[in-house]
Design an enzyme around this catalytic site. Structure first.
Site, short mmCIF file in Angstrom:
data_model
loop_
_atom_site.label_atom_id
_atom_site.label_comp_id
_atom_site.label_asym_id
_atom_site.label_seq_id
_atom_site.Cartn_x
_atom_site.Cartn_y
_atom_site.Cartn_z
N THR A 217 38.93 36.70 48.52
CA THR A 217 38.45 37.74 47.84
C THR A 217 36.97 37.48 47.56
OG1 THR A 217 39.33 36.96 46.20
CG2 THR A 217 40.28 38.28 46.42
N ASP B 57 39.42 25.69 43.52
CA ASP B 57 38.75 27.33 43.24
C ASP B 57 39.69 27.68 43.71
OD1 ASP B 57 37.28 28.60 41.85
OD2 ASP B 57 35.82 29.07 44.84
N LEU B 58 39.46 28.97 43.35
CA LEU B 58 40.25 30.44 44.84
C LEU B 58 39.44 31.42 45.41
CD1 LEU B 58 43.02 32.37 44.42
CD2 LEU B 58 42.55 33.24 41.92
N ASP B 59 38.78 31.76 44.38
CA ASP B 59 37.93 33.16 45.12
C ASP B 59 36.88 32.77 46.54
OD1 ASP B 59 38.66 35.07 43.63
OD2 ASP B 59 37.66 34.65 42.24
N GLU C 155 35.54 23.59 46.81
CA GLU C 155 34.71 25.07 46.08
C GLU C 155 34.25 25.32 47.46
OE1 GLU C 155 33.86 26.75 43.98
OE2 GLU C 155 34.77 26.09 42.21
N ASP C 156 33.73 26.79 47.11
CA ASP C 156 32.97 27.33 48.26
C ASP C 156 31.68 27.96 47.49
OD1 ASP C 156 34.59 29.52 46.12
OD2 ASP C 156 33.33 31.14 48.11
N LYS D 294 28.41 33.66 43.07
CA LYS D 294 29.82 32.85 43.52
C LYS D 294 29.51 31.22 42.41
CE LYS D 294 30.29 33.38 48.77
NZ LYS D 294 30.19 32.73 50.05
N LYS E 37 31.49 27.22 35.32
CA LYS E 37 30.31 26.66 36.30
C LYS E 37 28.92 27.21 36.48
CE LYS E 37 35.03 27.10 39.10
NZ LYS E 37 35.21 27.15 40.69
N SER F 263 39.95 28.36 38.36
CA SER F 263 38.99 29.56 38.62
C SER F 263 38.07 29.87 37.61
CB SER F 263 40.35 30.66 39.09
OG SER F 263 39.39 31.80 39.86
N ALA F 264 37.64 30.45 37.83
CA ALA F 264 36.53 31.40 36.64
C ALA F 264 36.17 32.58 36.67
CB ALA F 264 34.86 31.23 37.47
C1 BG6 Z 1 35.13 33.78 40.27
C2 BG6 Z 1 34.19 34.21 41.46
O1 BG6 Z 1 35.74 33.44 41.01
O2 BG6 Z 1 35.17 34.24 39.48
C3 BG6 Z 1 32.70 35.11 41.48
O3 BG6 Z 1 33.72 33.41 42.63
C4 BG6 Z 1 33.47 35.98 40.15
O4 BG6 Z 1 32.33 35.96 41.72
C5 BG6 Z 1 33.89 35.32 38.95
O5 BG6 Z 1 32.48 36.55 38.92
C6 BG6 Z 1 34.56 35.56 37.77
O6 BG6 Z 1 35.79 36.94 38.23
P1 BG6 Z 1 36.55 37.77 37.14
O7 BG6 Z 1 37.67 38.58 38.34
O8 BG6 Z 1 36.47 37.08 35.71
O9 BG6 Z 1 35.28 39.24 37.11
MG MG Z 2 35.06 30.39 44.65
#
Ligand code: BG6
Ligand code: MG
Length: 220
Positions: free
Chosen positions: A16, A8-10, A168-169, A44, A144, A113-114
């Protein structure tokens, strides 16, 4: 055998999760909707629109689709303002080493990443070239905890789900990894990530040897 690690990224690689949190908090304060840490935790790993729906559960009036669209865009503007300034220093400590370890062990590396901002963020962090495959929210239709994103990442790498570990976090992310039939490593607080097969306090504690030199049963 283990063939790939899907990150996962964030909140795992990039510092972030706090930036998303702050952008939602700013929006929540502006529209007078209560927002606490528990709400932030539930958001998250959840995509932008899903996160907004979680926020608006605490609202005192219904919002139209048009209003929701405007609010989601506003939050993203706040988030983008912040990530414009990010660079390699915003990698979480040990993140680059973790990815490089996986590559050096001869395994494949993917990102799941979402975030629709994932591509931009990878460029800013200077790590785009470390991934064999990148799957972000632009390329999938179900958020997710649905397994789609991790399955798409395994598919892009050409490996079977049971040959992958997901990292994942977020609780929603751990659920997504398990639904995809993969082993899950949680990064963060054991309480929030109780379902993970292994929880590490941070990505700095990630050691690929844990997974390649011991039998799965020993850590899972
Ligand atoms: C996820 C984060 O990686 O991305 C969420 O954990 C975030 O907090 C989601 O809402 C969507 O991100 P974005 O950048 O498309 O608004
Ligand atoms: Mg995350």
């Amino acid at each position: 055998p283990l063939k790939a690690v899907i990150f996962d990224l964030d909140g795992v690689i990039a510092d972030t999760a706090v930036v998303h949190h702050a952008a939602w908090k700013r929006l929540a304060d502006e529209i007078g909707v209560p927002f606490d840490d528990a709400t932030g935790e539930r958001m998250k790993g959840v995509d932008r629109r899903g996160s907004l729906d979680i926020l608006l559960q605490a609202a005192t009036r219904p919002y139209t689709e048009a209003e929701k669209h405007t609010l989601a865009t506003r939050k993203n503007d706040y988030y983008r303002e912040q990530i414009e300034h990010l660079g390699p220093r915003n990698l979480l400590p040990g993140a680059r080493t973790a990815i490089e370890q996986v590559r050096q062990a001869g395994l494949k590396v993917a990102l799941a990443s979402a975030s629709r901002n994932a591509g931009l963020l990878l460029e800013r962090l200077g790590i785009a070239d470390l991934f064999d495959a990148v799957v972000d929210a632009n390329r999938i239709s179900r958020s997710k905890p649905d397994p789609e994103i991790f399955l798409a990442a395994a598919n892009a790498l050409g490996v079977a789900p049971d040959e992958c570990i997901g990292v994942e976090d977020a609780a929603a992310g751990i659920a997504s990894i398990h639904a995809a039939g993969m082993a899950a490593v949680g990064i963060g607080q054991p309480l929030a990530l109780a379902k993970a097969d292994l929880v590490l306090p941070s990505i700095a504690a990630f050691d690929i040897g844990t997974f390649t030199t011991t039998r799965t049963a020993n850590w899972r």
